[in-house]
Design a protein around this motif. Structure first.
Motif, PDB file in Angstrom:
ATOM      1  N   TYR A 215       0.731  -1.160   0.030  1.00  0.00           N
ATOM      2  CA  TYR A 215       0.030   0.154   0.104  1.00  0.00           C
ATOM      3  C   TYR A 215       0.695   1.289   0.020  1.00  0.00           C
ATOM      4  CZ  TYR A 215      -3.748  -2.959   1.305  1.00  0.00           C
ATOM      5  OH  TYR A 215      -4.643  -4.053   1.557  1.00  0.00           O
ATOM      6  N   ASP A 216       2.090   1.352  -0.320  1.00  0.00           N
ATOM      7  CA  ASP A 216       2.795   2.396  -0.021  1.00  0.00           C
ATOM      8  C   ASP A 216       3.831   2.552  -1.127  1.00  0.00           C
ATOM      9  OD1 ASP A 216       3.930   4.815   1.236  1.00  0.00           O
ATOM     10  OD2 ASP A 216       5.184   3.677   2.463  1.00  0.00           O
ATOM     11  N   GLY A 217       4.423   3.383  -1.565  1.00  0.00           N
ATOM     12  CA  GLY A 217       5.639   3.964  -2.419  1.00  0.00           C
ATOM     13  C   GLY A 217       5.349   3.875  -3.650  1.00  0.00           C
ATOM     14  N   GLU A 218       6.334   4.058  -4.700  1.00  0.00           N
ATOM     15  CA  GLU A 218       6.160   4.112  -5.948  1.00  0.00           C
ATOM     16  C   GLU A 218       5.496   3.013  -6.577  1.00  0.00           C
ATOM     17  OE1 GLU A 218       8.999   5.602  -9.679  1.00  0.00           O
ATOM     18  OE2 GLU A 218       9.893   5.713  -7.702  1.00  0.00           O
ATOM     19  N   TRP A 219       4.972   3.231  -7.681  1.00  0.00           N
ATOM     20  CA  TRP A 219       4.325   1.854  -8.358  1.00  0.00           C
ATOM     21  C   TRP A 219       5.497   1.323  -9.410  1.00  0.00           C
ATOM     22  CZ3 TRP A 219      -0.931  -0.068  -8.134  1.00  0.00           C
ATOM     23  CH2 TRP A 219      -1.661   0.710  -7.051  1.00  0.00           C
ATOM     24  N   GLY A 220       5.360   0.027  -9.582  1.00  0.00           N
ATOM     25  CA  GLY A 220       6.268  -0.648 -10.661  1.00  0.00           C
ATOM     26  C   GLY A 220       5.278  -1.255 -11.729  1.00  0.00           C
ATOM     27  N   GLU A 221       5.914  -1.578 -12.831  1.00  0.00           N
ATOM     28  CA  GLU A 221       5.178  -2.163 -14.008  1.00  0.00           C
ATOM     29  C   GLU A 221       5.564  -3.508 -14.219  1.00  0.00           C
ATOM     30  OE1 GLU A 221       3.883   1.676 -16.454  1.00  0.00           O
ATOM     31  OE2 GLU A 221       5.013   0.075 -17.497  1.00  0.00           O
ATOM     32  N   ILE A 222       4.620  -4.396 -14.627  1.00  0.00           N
ATOM     33  CA  ILE A 222       4.784  -5.950 -15.028  1.00  0.00           C
ATOM     34  C   ILE A 222       4.018  -6.093 -16.194  1.00  0.00           C
ATOM     35  CG2 ILE A 222       5.532  -6.932 -13.022  1.00  0.00           C
ATOM     36  CD1 ILE A 222       2.508  -7.646 -12.561  1.00  0.00           C
ATOM     37  N   GLU A 223       4.576  -7.063 -17.210  1.00  0.00           N
ATOM     38  CA  GLU A 223       3.944  -7.444 -18.398  1.00  0.00           C
ATOM     39  C   GLU A 223       3.699  -8.866 -18.352  1.00  0.00           C
ATOM     40  OE1 GLU A 223       4.504  -7.301 -23.146  1.00  0.00           O
ATOM     41  OE2 GLU A 223       6.156  -6.337 -22.175  1.00  0.00           O
ATOM     42  N   ILE A 224       2.407  -9.188 -18.583  1.00  0.00           N
ATOM     43  CA  ILE A 224       2.016 -10.642 -18.633  1.00  0.00           C
ATOM     44  C   ILE A 224       1.606 -11.057 -20.169  1.00  0.00           C
ATOM     45  CG2 ILE A 224       0.382 -12.431 -17.648  1.00  0.00           C
ATOM     46  CD1 ILE A 224       1.872 -10.563 -15.589  1.00  0.00           C
ATOM     47  N   ASP A 225       2.292 -12.143 -20.306  1.00  0.00           N
ATOM     48  CA  ASP A 225       2.288 -12.769 -21.884  1.00  0.00           C
ATOM     49  C   ASP A 225       1.360 -14.069 -21.609  1.00  0.00           C
ATOM     50  OD1 ASP A 225       2.467 -14.222 -24.228  1.00  0.00           O
ATOM     51  OD2 ASP A 225       4.451 -13.166 -24.620  1.00  0.00           O
ATOM     52  N   TYR A 235       9.237  -2.238 -14.917  1.00  0.00           N
ATOM     53  CA  TYR A 235       9.795  -1.322 -13.953  1.00  0.00           C
ATOM     54  C   TYR A 235       9.807  -1.918 -12.345  1.00  0.00           C
ATOM     55  CZ  TYR A 235      10.330   3.409 -11.742  1.00  0.00           C
ATOM     56  OH  TYR A 235      10.973   4.412 -11.286  1.00  0.00           O
ATOM     57  N   ILE A 236      10.787  -1.892 -11.617  1.00  0.00           N
ATOM     58  CA  ILE A 236      10.709  -2.245 -10.176  1.00  0.00           C
ATOM     59  C   ILE A 236      10.009  -1.313  -9.396  1.00  0.00           C
ATOM     60  CG2 ILE A 236      11.860  -3.199  -8.091  1.00  0.00           C
ATOM     61  CD1 ILE A 236      13.998  -4.310 -10.190  1.00  0.00           C
ATOM     62  N   ALA A 237       9.150  -1.728  -8.624  1.00  0.00           N
ATOM     63  CA  ALA A 237       8.352  -0.766  -7.609  1.00  0.00           C
ATOM     64  C   ALA A 237       9.353  -0.339  -6.793  1.00  0.00           C
ATOM     65  CB  ALA A 237       7.296  -1.646  -7.040  1.00  0.00           C
ATOM     66  N   GLU A 238       9.526   1.239  -6.632  1.00  0.00           N
ATOM     67  CA  GLU A 238      10.352   1.762  -5.504  1.00  0.00           C
ATOM     68  C   GLU A 238      11.810   1.530  -5.520  1.00  0.00           C
ATOM     69  OE1 GLU A 238       9.373   1.030  -1.358  1.00  0.00           O
ATOM     70  OE2 GLU A 238       7.522   0.211  -1.839  1.00  0.00           O
ATOM     71  N   LEU A 239      12.117   0.760  -7.189  1.00  0.00           N
ATOM     72  CA  LEU A 239      13.714   0.778  -7.464  1.00  0.00           C
ATOM     73  C   LEU A 239      14.277  -0.264  -6.216  1.00  0.00           C
ATOM     74  CD1 LEU A 239      14.635   3.960  -9.005  1.00  0.00           C
ATOM     75  CD2 LEU A 239      13.812   2.129 -10.160  1.00  0.00           C
ATOM     76  N   ASP A 240      13.260  -1.072  -5.675  1.00  0.00           N
ATOM     77  CA  ASP A 240      14.020  -1.793  -4.512  1.00  0.00           C
ATOM     78  C   ASP A 240      14.257  -3.061  -4.901  1.00  0.00           C
ATOM     79  OD1 ASP A 240      14.339  -3.103  -2.374  1.00  0.00           O
ATOM     80  OD2 ASP A 240      12.697  -2.518  -1.291  1.00  0.00           O
ATOM     81  N   THR A 241      15.436  -3.579  -5.350  1.00  0.00           N
ATOM     82  CA  THR A 241      15.655  -4.968  -5.889  1.00  0.00           C
ATOM     83  C   THR A 241      15.863  -6.084  -4.471  1.00  0.00           C
ATOM     84  OG1 THR A 241      18.097  -4.260  -5.690  1.00  0.00           O
ATOM     85  CG2 THR A 241      17.011  -3.967  -7.695  1.00  0.00           C
ATOM     86  N   THR A 242      15.593  -5.431  -3.450  1.00  0.00           N
ATOM     87  CA  THR A 242      16.009  -6.634  -2.459  1.00  0.00           C
ATOM     88  C   THR A 242      14.765  -7.330  -1.947  1.00  0.00           C
ATOM     89  OG1 THR A 242      15.332  -4.874  -0.826  1.00  0.00           O
ATOM     90  CG2 THR A 242      17.774  -5.168  -1.454  1.00  0.00           C
TER      91      THR A 242
END
Length: 273
Positions: A215-225, A235-242
């Motif tokens: 419920y918090d922070g920057e939104w990311g994006e995913i693509e479903i095939d 695009y990773i949400a919150e640029l948080d790779t951990t």
């Protein structure tokens, strides 16, 4: 007769949904769960047979078998209720939402956390949850689902003008409870919003979704095939790779399990941490 047969079959299944489950709003999903239950009882390699029949991944198939087992447990508790035997269970708080909150609550994994979060809700929110789900959060007991109040009944009790108003208030109470559980680090939650649908030859081939962690922070994006039954992070949400990869994976898994004719516009999926 072909169309009549399909209509009768689906009518029977719709009736069974009302008898066996109060968390499934999609007939397509329910029929897949019924198929998984039959395969589990009659086939040696049930998961493999399910994957072949519905052209899905093993994780998706295993989820349907998990739901089939969950539905079986619910039927057992209903039988106990009919015999007027006492039960101490933590019932579903997610109403008709098709998410993982039921599995988390039902197994009692976060029973104490749920009760603590429930105590922090407003009195009206508590009433909505308890009346709609035919349960008591004080003792954790649930009555037969036939005792659950409809949205029309809830609207009349709270003197609302429409059943739609009662449903919105109920959904808001569910969302508030989930947010409190996230704040207490009891569960994780990923929210998805449909951004774009890609069609090939008039059929849905892919979709782009935004996703947000807890419920918090920057939104990311995913693509479903849907043609290859895979998904990827754009695009990773919150640029948080951990930690964000896990939320994206949950979102991809949820969308891939949906019927193409009923892709969610916006939805929150809860899962145990």
């Amino acid at each position: 007769m072909t169309y009549a047969h399909n209509f009768i079959f689906d009518s029977i299944r719709n009736y069974q949904i009302g008898k066996e489950s109060w968390s499934l709003s999609s007939l397509t999903t329910y029929k897949k769960i019924r198929t998984a239950a039959w395969m589990q009882n009659n086939l040696e390699n049930a998961v493999g047979a399910f994957m072949e029949k519905f052209k899905c991944r093993r994780k998706t198939a295993e989820r349907f078998f998990q739901e089939a087992n969950c539905l079986h447990r619910r039927k057992e508790t209903i039988l106990l209720d009919d015999e007027e035997e006492e039960r101490d269970i933590l019932p579903e708080l997610a109403g008709e939402e098709e998410d993982d909150m039921f599995e988390i609550f039902w197994n009692g994994i976060h029973a104490n956390a749920v009760r603590r979060a429930f105590d922090r809700l407003t009195s009206d929110e508590k009433e909505y949850l308890q009346r709609r789900n035919a349960m008591c959060m004080e003792c954790g007991c649930a009555r037969h689902i036939s005792n659950a109040e409809s949205f029309d009944d809830l609207g009349a009790h709270f003197e609302l003008t429409t059943a739609n108003g009662a449903e919105k208030a109920y959904r808001k109470a569910v969302d508030h409870l989930a947010r409190l559980l996230v704040e207490d680090n009891a569960i994780g939650a990923v929210t998805i919003k449909k951004k774009q649908v890609i069609r090939r030859k008039k059929k849905i081939a892919a979709a782009v979704y935004e996703y947000q962690a807890d419920y918090d922070g920057e939104w990311g994006e995913i693509e479903i095939d849907f043609e290859t039954h895979t998904g990827k992070i754009l695009y990773i949400a919150e640029l948080d790779t951990t930690r964000s990869h896990r939320y994206a994976a949950k979102a991809i898994e949820e969308i891939l399990s949906c019927d193409l004719s009923d892709l969610p516009k916006q939805k929150t999926i809860a899962f145990p941490k």
